[in-house]
Design an enzyme around this catalytic site. Structure first.
Site, PDB file in Angstrom:
ATOM      1  N   HIS B  53       0.851  -1.186   0.000  1.00  0.00           N
ATOM      2  CA  HIS B  53       0.000   0.000   0.000  1.00  0.00           C
ATOM      3  C   HIS B  53       0.894   1.247   0.000  1.00  0.00           C
ATOM      4  O   HIS B  53       2.033   1.201   0.479  1.00  0.00           O
ATOM      5  CB  HIS B  53      -0.915   0.003   1.214  1.00  0.00           C
ATOM      6  CG  HIS B  53      -2.074  -0.951   1.113  1.00  0.00           C
ATOM      7  ND1 HIS B  53      -3.152  -0.916   1.950  1.00  0.00           N
ATOM      8  CD2 HIS B  53      -2.323  -1.960   0.238  1.00  0.00           C
ATOM      9  CE1 HIS B  53      -4.013  -1.870   1.614  1.00  0.00           C
ATOM     10  NE2 HIS B  53      -3.530  -2.524   0.586  1.00  0.00           N
ATOM     11  N   GLU B  55       1.089   4.119   1.657  1.00  0.00           N
ATOM     12  CA  GLU B  55       1.689   4.686   2.872  1.00  0.00           C
ATOM     13  C   GLU B  55       2.676   3.724   3.522  1.00  0.00           C
ATOM     14  O   GLU B  55       3.647   4.156   4.155  1.00  0.00           O
ATOM     15  CB  GLU B  55       0.612   5.151   3.859  1.00  0.00           C
ATOM     16  CG  GLU B  55      -0.356   4.098   4.352  1.00  0.00           C
ATOM     17  CD  GLU B  55      -1.585   3.924   3.462  1.00  0.00           C
ATOM     18  OE1 GLU B  55      -1.407   3.652   2.257  1.00  0.00           O
ATOM     19  OE2 GLU B  55      -2.719   3.997   3.985  1.00  0.00           O
ATOM     20  N   CYS B  83      -6.117   1.684   5.818  1.00  0.00           N
ATOM     21  CA  CYS B  83      -6.793   0.433   6.198  1.00  0.00           C
ATOM     22  C   CYS B  83      -6.233  -0.034   7.552  1.00  0.00           C
ATOM     23  O   CYS B  83      -5.291   0.570   8.083  1.00  0.00           O
ATOM     24  CB  CYS B  83      -6.538  -0.619   5.114  1.00  0.00           C
ATOM     25  SG  CYS B  83      -4.854  -1.272   5.119  1.00  0.00           S
ATOM     26  N   CYS B  86      -2.413  -0.450   7.529  1.00  0.00           N
ATOM     27  CA  CYS B  86      -1.641   0.793   7.450  1.00  0.00           C
ATOM     28  C   CYS B  86      -1.827   1.657   8.695  1.00  0.00           C
ATOM     29  O   CYS B  86      -0.882   2.305   9.150  1.00  0.00           O
ATOM     30  CB  CYS B  86      -1.999   1.536   6.170  1.00  0.00           C
ATOM     31  SG  CYS B  86      -1.397   0.648   4.711  1.00  0.00           S
TER      32      CYS B  86
END
Lengths: 171, 171
Positions: B53, B55, B83, B86
């Site tokens: 992802h 980040e 999410c 993260c």
């Protein structure tokens, strides 16, 4: 399942690898259709990487082996209950089954603080088994933190008591 | 803050890089004491990595730059609400401040489904700003999913209508 203990014993070996490096001893293996395809242990300090938890490393390696971000037909064995990052990662990877050893009352996100693997609002649910070799998985952590506290206490004691100064200290 | 929009605009550029690769367009940058030190965009499909992802990639890179898993004095800008993976990662990295654009009602773990960054039971709390360039951050996602649905519809329509068969189809 009987086979679970054998795989968790391998995850414990990974935890011992972490301990040997002075890392918090947590280990993980990923099993695909009865075969270990990846493993990992906590490397946060040695890699200075906040994402380097045992199960995240093992799952990344498993995805490389399978050539897929979806870990269908896989079970992840990890000695400590996954934190929110790792529980979310296991959902993202669509891991069907997770087996862990010791609970983590301070940060566990599978049963302790959250149940991220079983949240019906998310797009995947995980079958969870907890307590597999739980005593051994917990003891390696307890021993690790006890030895750290003892070392810190000994250091403080040495600093406070001038009689313990070494020759080098007074030179 | 006024400067937040400028940094979020950079995160949006990262989201466009994801879109250009056919990835769900989410982007992130990490700012340390006013300087961008790392960036990333969603690479799940192109890397076949469930952890890739925006980040998480950006924070891993920032930790490399700083030589530390602790992202003190950093703000993470990300176009979509993080999410659970993260959000947990941002806590693990001790990120002091997170600014995000669009809410994610299906998987957001900062405000929508969970508030992992503000959980007093965890060992770190994050200052959260939401809605920064929220419309633009949401639109790039809406447009992406609309174009996918249109392509799928056109494909199904083509499959059902023999008049749209190309010459190659009947050879």
């Amino acid at each position: 399942m009987k086979g679970d203990k054998a795989f968790m014993a391998l995850a414990l070996e990974e935890a011992r690898n972490a301990q040997a490096l002075g890392e918090v001893p947590v280990g993980a293996v990923v099993v695909h259709r009865g075969q270990v395809i990846a493993s990992g242990f906590n490397r946060r300090e040695s890699w200075q990487d906040p994402t380097a938890h045992a199960e995240l490393i093992a799952v990344k390696r498993a995805a490389e082996v399978l050539g897929s971000w979806r870990l269908d037909d896989c079970t992840v064995f990890v000695t400590l209950e996954p934190c929110p990052m790792c529980a979310g990662m296991l959902v993202n990877a669509r891991v069907p089954r997770v087996v862990y050893g010791a609970r983590d009352p301070k940060a566990g996100a599978i049963r302790s603080l959250y149940a991220i693997g079983e949240d019906p609002r998310l797009n995947h649910r995980i079958e969870v088994v907890e307590g597999c070799l739980g005593t051994a998985c917990g003891e390696i952590l307890t021993d690790f933190f006890r030895s750290i506290r003892q070392a810190q206490k000994a250091q403080r004691s040495g600093e406070e008591d001038p009689s313990t100064c070494s020759k080098d200290d007074v030179l």
